[in-house]
Write a protein that holds these residues in place. Sequence first.
Motif, PDB file in Angstrom:
ATOM      1  N   GLU A  48       9.745   2.853   3.986  1.00  0.00           N
ATOM      2  CA  GLU A  48      10.391   3.767   3.524  1.00  0.00           C
ATOM      3  C   GLU A  48       9.887   3.986   2.484  1.00  0.00           C
ATOM      4  OE1 GLU A  48      13.269   4.686   3.547  1.00  0.00           O
ATOM      5  OE2 GLU A  48      14.193   3.802   5.608  1.00  0.00           O
ATOM      6  N   LEU A  49       8.753   3.464   1.335  1.00  0.00           N
ATOM      7  CA  LEU A  49       8.323   4.089   0.537  1.00  0.00           C
ATOM      8  C   LEU A  49       6.908   5.111   0.940  1.00  0.00           C
ATOM      9  CD1 LEU A  49       8.135   4.867  -2.488  1.00  0.00           C
ATOM     10  CD2 LEU A  49       6.332   2.242  -2.562  1.00  0.00           C
ATOM     11  N   ILE A  50       6.022   4.498   2.136  1.00  0.00           N
ATOM     12  CA  ILE A  50       5.365   4.719   2.788  1.00  0.00           C
ATOM     13  C   ILE A  50       5.614   6.494   3.611  1.00  0.00           C
ATOM     14  CG2 ILE A  50       3.960   5.204   4.797  1.00  0.00           C
ATOM     15  CD1 ILE A  50       3.289   2.363   4.393  1.00  0.00           C
ATOM     16  N   HIS A  51       6.948   6.231   4.257  1.00  0.00           N
ATOM     17  CA  HIS A  51       7.589   7.603   4.928  1.00  0.00           C
ATOM     18  C   HIS A  51       7.874   8.201   3.614  1.00  0.00           C
ATOM     19  CE1 HIS A  51       9.983   9.933   7.484  1.00  0.00           C
ATOM     20  NE2 HIS A  51      11.613   9.736   6.571  1.00  0.00           N
ATOM     21  N   ARG A  52       8.070   7.873   2.615  1.00  0.00           N
ATOM     22  CA  ARG A  52       8.230   9.182   1.685  1.00  0.00           C
ATOM     23  C   ARG A  52       7.248   9.583   0.718  1.00  0.00           C
ATOM     24  NH1 ARG A  52      13.651   6.320  -0.789  1.00  0.00           N
ATOM     25  NH2 ARG A  52      14.691   5.582   1.007  1.00  0.00           N
ATOM     26  N   THR A  53       6.303   8.658   0.852  1.00  0.00           N
ATOM     27  CA  THR A  53       5.194   9.262  -0.331  1.00  0.00           C
ATOM     28  C   THR A  53       4.156   9.529   0.230  1.00  0.00           C
ATOM     29  OG1 THR A  53       4.570   7.170  -1.015  1.00  0.00           O
ATOM     30  CG2 THR A  53       6.405   8.562  -1.873  1.00  0.00           C
ATOM     31  N   ILE A  54       3.822   8.708   1.154  1.00  0.00           N
ATOM     32  CA  ILE A  54       2.043   8.441   1.728  1.00  0.00           C
ATOM     33  C   ILE A  54       2.392   9.324   2.843  1.00  0.00           C
ATOM     34  CG2 ILE A  54      -0.001   6.623   1.912  1.00  0.00           C
ATOM     35  CD1 ILE A  54       1.653   5.111  -0.055  1.00  0.00           C
ATOM     36  N   PRO A  55       1.293  10.077   3.615  1.00  0.00           N
ATOM     37  CA  PRO A  55       1.241  10.496   5.090  1.00  0.00           C
ATOM     38  C   PRO A  55       0.577  10.262   5.539  1.00  0.00           C
ATOM     39  CG  PRO A  55       0.181  12.234   2.877  1.00  0.00           C
ATOM     40  CD  PRO A  55       0.718  10.679   2.156  1.00  0.00           C
ATOM     41  N   ASN A  56       0.001  10.063   6.575  1.00  0.00           N
ATOM     42  CA  ASN A  56      -0.495   9.642   7.328  1.00  0.00           C
ATOM     43  C   ASN A  56      -1.001   8.283   7.508  1.00  0.00           C
ATOM     44  OD1 ASN A  56      -1.240  12.189   8.806  1.00  0.00           O
ATOM     45  ND2 ASN A  56      -3.457  12.867   7.368  1.00  0.00           N
ATOM     46  N   VAL A  57       0.168   7.472   7.321  1.00  0.00           N
ATOM     47  CA  VAL A  57       0.183   5.974   7.532  1.00  0.00           C
ATOM     48  C   VAL A  57       1.247   5.340   8.327  1.00  0.00           C
ATOM     49  CG1 VAL A  57       0.393   3.992   5.690  1.00  0.00           C
ATOM     50  CG2 VAL A  57      -0.659   5.719   4.781  1.00  0.00           C
ATOM     51  N   HIS A  58       0.381   4.639   9.337  1.00  0.00           N
ATOM     52  CA  HIS A  58       1.476   3.936  10.581  1.00  0.00           C
ATOM     53  C   HIS A  58       2.199   2.692  10.289  1.00  0.00           C
ATOM     54  CE1 HIS A  58       0.510   6.799  13.207  1.00  0.00           C
ATOM     55  NE2 HIS A  58      -0.641   7.835  12.717  1.00  0.00           N
ATOM     56  N   PHE A  59       2.969   2.259  10.152  1.00  0.00           N
ATOM     57  CA  PHE A  59       3.573   1.138   9.488  1.00  0.00           C
ATOM     58  C   PHE A  59       4.220   0.676  10.676  1.00  0.00           C
ATOM     59  CE2 PHE A  59       6.438  -2.097   7.880  1.00  0.00           C
ATOM     60  CZ  PHE A  59       5.896  -2.378   6.898  1.00  0.00           C
ATOM     61  N   PHE A  60       3.796  -0.879  10.707  1.00  0.00           N
ATOM     62  CA  PHE A  60       4.552  -1.513  11.422  1.00  0.00           C
ATOM     63  C   PHE A  60       4.713  -3.556  11.387  1.00  0.00           C
ATOM     64  CE2 PHE A  60       0.727   1.480  13.941  1.00  0.00           C
ATOM     65  CZ  PHE A  60       1.770   1.756  14.763  1.00  0.00           C
ATOM     66  N   THR A  61       5.464  -4.215  11.878  1.00  0.00           N
ATOM     67  CA  THR A  61       5.937  -5.524  11.667  1.00  0.00           C
ATOM     68  C   THR A  61       5.383  -6.742  12.516  1.00  0.00           C
ATOM     69  OG1 THR A  61       7.612  -5.561  12.023  1.00  0.00           O
ATOM     70  CG2 THR A  61       7.265  -5.111   9.585  1.00  0.00           C
ATOM     71  N   LYS A  62       4.227  -7.822  12.319  1.00  0.00           N
ATOM     72  CA  LYS A  62       3.807  -8.437  13.558  1.00  0.00           C
ATOM     73  C   LYS A  62       4.675  -9.936  12.647  1.00  0.00           C
ATOM     74  CE  LYS A  62       0.809 -10.718  16.356  1.00  0.00           C
ATOM     75  NZ  LYS A  62      -0.906 -10.901  17.047  1.00  0.00           N
ATOM     76  N   SER A  63       5.546 -11.152  13.154  1.00  0.00           N
ATOM     77  CA  SER A  63       5.442 -11.997  12.656  1.00  0.00           C
ATOM     78  C   SER A  63       5.756 -12.178  10.604  1.00  0.00           C
ATOM     79  CB  SER A  63       4.847 -13.028  12.632  1.00  0.00           C
ATOM     80  OG  SER A  63       4.808 -14.341  12.238  1.00  0.00           O
ATOM     81  N   GLU A  64       5.254 -12.651  10.206  1.00  0.00           N
ATOM     82  CA  GLU A  64       5.137 -12.863   8.950  1.00  0.00           C
ATOM     83  C   GLU A  64       4.623 -11.794   7.673  1.00  0.00           C
ATOM     84  OE1 GLU A  64       4.650 -16.546   7.539  1.00  0.00           O
ATOM     85  OE2 GLU A  64       6.570 -17.593   7.920  1.00  0.00           O
ATOM     86  N   THR A  65       3.851 -10.687   8.775  1.00  0.00           N
ATOM     87  CA  THR A  65       2.739  -9.394   8.105  1.00  0.00           C
ATOM     88  C   THR A  65       3.555  -8.460   8.591  1.00  0.00           C
ATOM     89  OG1 THR A  65       1.320  -9.538  10.637  1.00  0.00           O
ATOM     90  CG2 THR A  65       0.872 -11.118   8.243  1.00  0.00           C
ATOM     91  N   CYS A  66       3.071  -7.477   7.304  1.00  0.00           N
ATOM     92  CA  CYS A  66       3.027  -5.888   7.934  1.00  0.00           C
ATOM     93  C   CYS A  66       1.588  -5.806   8.631  1.00  0.00           C
ATOM     94  CB  CYS A  66       3.922  -5.272   6.513  1.00  0.00           C
ATOM     95  SG  CYS A  66       2.975  -5.088   4.941  1.00  0.00           S
TER      96      CYS A  66
END
Length: 537
Positions: free
Chosen positions: A342-360
Amino acid sequence: MKIIELLSVPLLKEMKLIAGDSGKDREITTINMMDAPDIIPFLNQNEFLVTTAYHVKDHPDRLMELINAMANRGCAALGIKTKRFLQEVPKEALILANELSLPIIELPLDLSLGEIVNHTLRAILDHRAAEFSSALEVHKQFTRIIMQGKGINALLEKLSQMIQHPVHLADRHLMSIVEPYTELEISSLKNDLEKAMKNLALSSNPNLCFSMIKSKETHTLFPVNMSEKKIGFLIVDGAIPPKNHLAVLTIEQGINVLSFALMKDHALKQQQRSIRNDFFLHYLDGAFSAHDEIINRAKEFSLPNHAEYLCVVGKVDNDENDYHTYRQRQQKAENLFEFIEELIHRTIPNVHFFTKSETCILLFEMPNHQHDHVLRSLQERIITTFEQTISFGVSNLCHSFIQVLTAYQEAVEALSHGELSRKTSFIQHFRTKDVMELLRLVPEKEINHFYDYIFKGFSGIKPEEKESLLQTLSVYLETHCQISETAKRLFVHRNTVVYRIDKCEELLGKSLKDPEATLQLRIAFRIQKLLDSSFSL
């Protein structure tokens, strides 16, 4: 309805407020008649009690006791029919009622208690019906705004106009969740309000009113269901007391429609997020064999192939003192990753977020030198919000989406390298292994075999001669086969170098003009340093 509103009902206009004027805004929700002297145990909050005063006419102390009990139980008012059994209310009773702000109403003689009860109940029901009708109309207006696609901002503006107070919508961390995204002033009070908000979410009449010490501004918080598990808050700038039924009902209808809209948006986002995340995980797992398929699928999710990417893998640091269950730790990590997204979506452009197991996984598109600052800021926010630390592994820059798989592997390796050093809250950059590090990955037996094979021709000569020849050969290769430079570094004559090199070629059975031969020799000399360091250890 309030006492003052009841007194304005036409059929009850003969009733007169004779004491407790400061309590005329008390709420009435029900009415009761006093038909026995033991009424006190049966008194209820917001109750209007009417009596002929027959049971207290000869016992003023009972009337004083009744007034005290009614004030303590939060009753609305006491109605007394005078000039029948009690000619007038005792002065001391009026004084006590004024002190306790409990209204005492003189009831008219021409109305029976039954008629007063009926008229009062009808007035309460009519008032409540009017409130519900108003609430229904407000709900329709709010629903119309959402159904017409005007959005949550338009709904908030309409709500603000109706209650004549500015309003904001925030998540459970008291951060604005509608554009423009702003950090609300009250977010600094998150830790202080956290316990109050948990109780507030469980309350049957949930709202929390408080004032800021610095600005001296008052705010009222109302919980808003954003999903099955998430709660946000409608923040009203100003005090909204529970007695202000119209404002409270208006806010409640706004919250109902907001909750519906937010839960719908959350469900859609979750579905889109899941589809996007599944694609990326399948890509990392090698589920797509053709480059064209990867490029086309990535393009669907706004991941152009011809762009530069930096891959960052984050993981919540292990806490040796954390005794939570695996499921509790997993839930905590999910909440933390959701906060980051949510923080990335609101404040940091051009960053794609994913999750895998215990990591982001944070995929910086067209990154710049500010990514370290971004990651450090995220770490600080997480410590402040969750009292938890997170570490990141950072890849090298890659020049297309096809290369992101390699970048991901680099980021994972960098993260593992940082974890091996037992650090926390770190940002570890991937560093390409040099030849020595690569050689350490080869089994020792194979290393020794290769070294002996390359220098087997030197095994039959004297140790002193072997040492001088190998030294000359090593310097010769380091100087890019320059005879004069080799002689200069060894402090020998040029002809001596020529002789030794010729002797080396003879023993090796190879020409030093052969690139393959010189490569093998360079590696063998690196192995010699590795073996020497291992022996010294």
